[in-house]
Design an enzyme around this catalytic site. Sequence first.
Site: not given
Length: 219
Positions: A8, A10, A39, A115
């Site tokens: 991932d 972030y 966030r 994402n």
Amino acid sequence: MFKGVAFDAYGTLYDVFSVAQQCENEYPGKGDKISKIWREKQLEYSWLQTLMGHYKNFWNVTEDALRYSLESLGLLYDENKINEIMSSYFTLNVYPEVIEALQKFRPRKLAILTNGNADMLDKLIAGTELNKYLDEFLSADMVQLFKPKPEVYQLAVDAFGICKSEILFVSSNAWDIAGAKSFGFTVGWINRLNKPSEQLGVQADYIVSNLLELAQKII
């Protein structure tokens, strides 16, 4: 044991809360509050988009979340302020141990699985030179769904051309770890904040405080 590792981006390779400085520049005394709400809403909106059968890329989701964050705190903004704060996503800080850790994960195939969409990722990765250490850059935008949908994790299987059992997935986000484990990956949770595990019926295979610690465990 593992032939490929998918990370991932972030919160795992990049510190998403480093946006707080730009938020602070625009709204003195409010930077930390903005970044935390931002966030939370960024993630919530990504999940809701998928659940509702809608799709916006992660950049647009992130901008929507920023607007909500400012409005929730009663802060006035214009397009210039939005653009200035959003630009901080192109200059996120890399966690200090990441480059050394990526080198230790070799000679396995290494990929980002995120994402984030290509436009926001390309600038970030090139600017921080992580492109020197990674083989693939896989985005949920390719399937127009967001993690933890299984179709997103499948991108790593297809890109590496190996079985899911031969892939280690790494994230600092406990919900992402649960999604990847449910999909069938072996998972390493970078639990930087020493949080409890999510109660979702699955558990991480490795729990560490930073990426280098994980790399040393699987060498």
